[in-house]
Design a protein around this motif. Structure first.
Motif, short mmCIF file in Angstrom:
data_model
loop_
_atom_site.label_atom_id
_atom_site.label_comp_id
_atom_site.label_asym_id
_atom_site.label_seq_id
_atom_site.Cartn_x
_atom_site.Cartn_y
_atom_site.Cartn_z
N UNK A 1 -0.39 -6.93 -7.56
CA UNK A 1 0.54 -5.74 -7.45
C UNK A 1 0.02 -4.41 -7.99
N UNK A 2 -0.80 -4.25 -8.80
CA UNK A 2 -1.47 -3.09 -9.05
C UNK A 2 -2.31 -2.60 -7.95
N UNK A 3 -2.48 -3.42 -6.77
CA UNK A 3 -3.19 -2.76 -5.66
C UNK A 3 -2.06 -2.51 -4.54
N UNK A 4 -0.82 -2.49 -5.00
CA UNK A 4 0.16 -2.03 -4.08
C UNK A 4 0.45 -3.08 -2.97
N UNK B 1 -6.06 -2.64 2.26
CA UNK B 1 -5.36 -3.53 1.26
C UNK B 1 -3.99 -3.29 0.97
N UNK B 2 -3.73 -2.09 0.82
CA UNK B 2 -2.42 -1.66 0.54
C UNK B 2 -1.32 -2.31 1.52
#
Lengths: 306, 306
Positions: A154-157, A132-133
């Motif tokens: 956003x927290x998942x880059x 996912x990144x």
């Protein structure tokens, strides 16, 4: 000084007044002309007659308990400069969490992974997913819900962009030039637009084509925002990679519509369906009424759509 | 000056040397005594004989391609002050994403929601969930994976604490005094501990009891870290609220073990199972070897467990 007069048209809200009444004089049921003269605020459910509005010369605020206000004539309120507040955004965090549950559930194949283990299988018959990144996430509509979704993405880059009819200068995410440009840029497109008739069908065949065969659509707003026929066609033809949907053109959706549509994850309009939502809606109503009487800016006024 | 000599014991890595060789002199197959004198680095798979190690007097680094190194005698390397690097943490983001997919999939009831819609049902027969916001999330083990999980949990507006054997002064999350204290504090406990034998069974009956009937366990590390019998018993007896598991005591897990255990979400050890993982592991190996020859600190050395 006499306490402010608040007319309560919803019996549920009158019964729960201890939860939201900060010392107002409450009026319920029939209103005498003398009292009508003094009503500044109406606390309502999702409908309110123009006749009642017209009988209240000093009315300045309609504080609606629910998110929807289909039975309230906004144009009529506008002509009298009466503000309307709603539960909009009160459970933005819940809806955003569900958007992520749908996205991750789809991306990681959670239902099929669970079925696989329970049927005695293992990962060797599942294809590896892609990371996912770095996948590009587009958010349509950056209200409270869209913003909460962007923060989670956003927290998942993941790089995040958005589109909405009005620019928001203080937002850290880049606004695309158009909805179509956002769909072209995005690997994942999450619909969090305002449930406004003028947004009807905004996710049309052209937007789905721009999102493309590698793209995934997530919708946690309203079904009418998406051309559902075009969506089903694009999924069937492999022109769209997948869809994770909490909302549908008609609800409950007809299960047979989806039975042979590949790469979908479906949930029955539960994004905001939490035990805490009712209490949170009451708290927001209380805060809007408090702010009105304190002369502070309202928390969740309905703005004119741009 | 002659280029550094790197001995490659893995045929796969020799074949893919273009992906990671920055100009070393590579040696594969049998090693002459003359060459053995000059080998400073071994690039290996997950096993390496002590006899080979003993034949390389100048060996300073074993750069292992994989995360696991069960066939490499770490104590033997330590006696010679030879460093070992691995793929540890290379796909921390993937594993962290999957931890969130499991947590959100469990919390939002994604598999049952999907089944409900496809069977023609709707939300009226599903109970509302509770909000995730404000739920306390405890992370066991704050390595790369645990840290990536904490960052994601934080974006969902959840208070985060952690526990691990060594304090980490630069970390923004509060460390609990013990694993048991963390479990008592937590609504959700996510296991991201190092897959080290000394952590075996750390999630035992006492930890599960402390997590409690309202608590959820998520495990994306290794099955042997959890007392699986105690876990199944606690779920059956309603002493634990739920579990979302990617890893099991034995893999593939026996499906009949789980058939009458309530409130579980299962996946077949796919947390790190992505298309990008192989290339990312090669890149990490290349970086470790590059750093060794540049005299820089290694990227992912295996440290002694505290």
């Amino acid at each position: 000084m006499e306490p402010p007069v608040v007319l309560v048209t919803s019996p549920m809200l009158a019964a729960r007044q201890a939860d939201w009444n900060l010392g107002y004089r409450l009026v319920t049921g029939d209103v005498t002309p003398e009292v009508a003269e003094r009503v500044e605020v109406v606390v309502s459910g999702d409908s309110l007659s123009n006749a009642l509005i017209d009988s209240l010369p000093r009315l300045k605020l309609v504080a609606c308990f629910s998110t929807g206000y289909t039975g309230i004539d906004l144009a009529h309120l506008r002509r009298r400069a009466i503000a309307l507040t709603t539960a909009a955004g009160v459970n933005a965090h819940d809806v955003a969490d569900h958007a992520m549950a749908l996205l991750l559930g789809w991306w990681h194949g959670i239902p099929s992974a669970d079925r696989q283990v329970r049927s005695g299988g293992w990962r060797d018959t599942l294809p590896p997913r892609s990371s996912l990144r770095g996948r590009r996430a587009g958010v349509v509509g950056l209200g409270r819900i869209g913003h909460a979704i962007a923060q989670r993405l956003h927290s998942h880059e993941m790089p995040v962009r958005w589109w909405g009819p009005r620019d928001k200068p203080d937002v850290e995410w880049k606004r695309a030039e158009s909805l179509l440009a956002l769909a072209e840029w995005s690997d994942i497109l999450i619909v969090a637009s305002r449930a406004d008739p003028q947004n009807a069908g905004q996710i049309d065949a052209a937007v789905l084509r721009a999102l493309g065969a590698g793209g995934v659509l997530v919708n946690v707003s309203r079904g009418f925002l998406v051309d559902e026929g075009a969506l089903i066609g694009a999924l069937r033809d492999g022109l769209l990679g997948g869809a994770a949907l909490d909302v549908f053109a008609a609800e409950p959706t007809d299960a047979t519509l989806w039975s042979d549509v590949p790469n979908t994850l479906l949930s029955p309009h539960i994004a905001g369906f939490t035990r805490e939502a009712g209490a949170d809606m009451i708290a927001q109503l209380r805060e809007n009424v408090r702010r009105y009487f304190a002369g502070e800016p309202l928390l969740t006024p309905v703005e004119d759509a741009a």
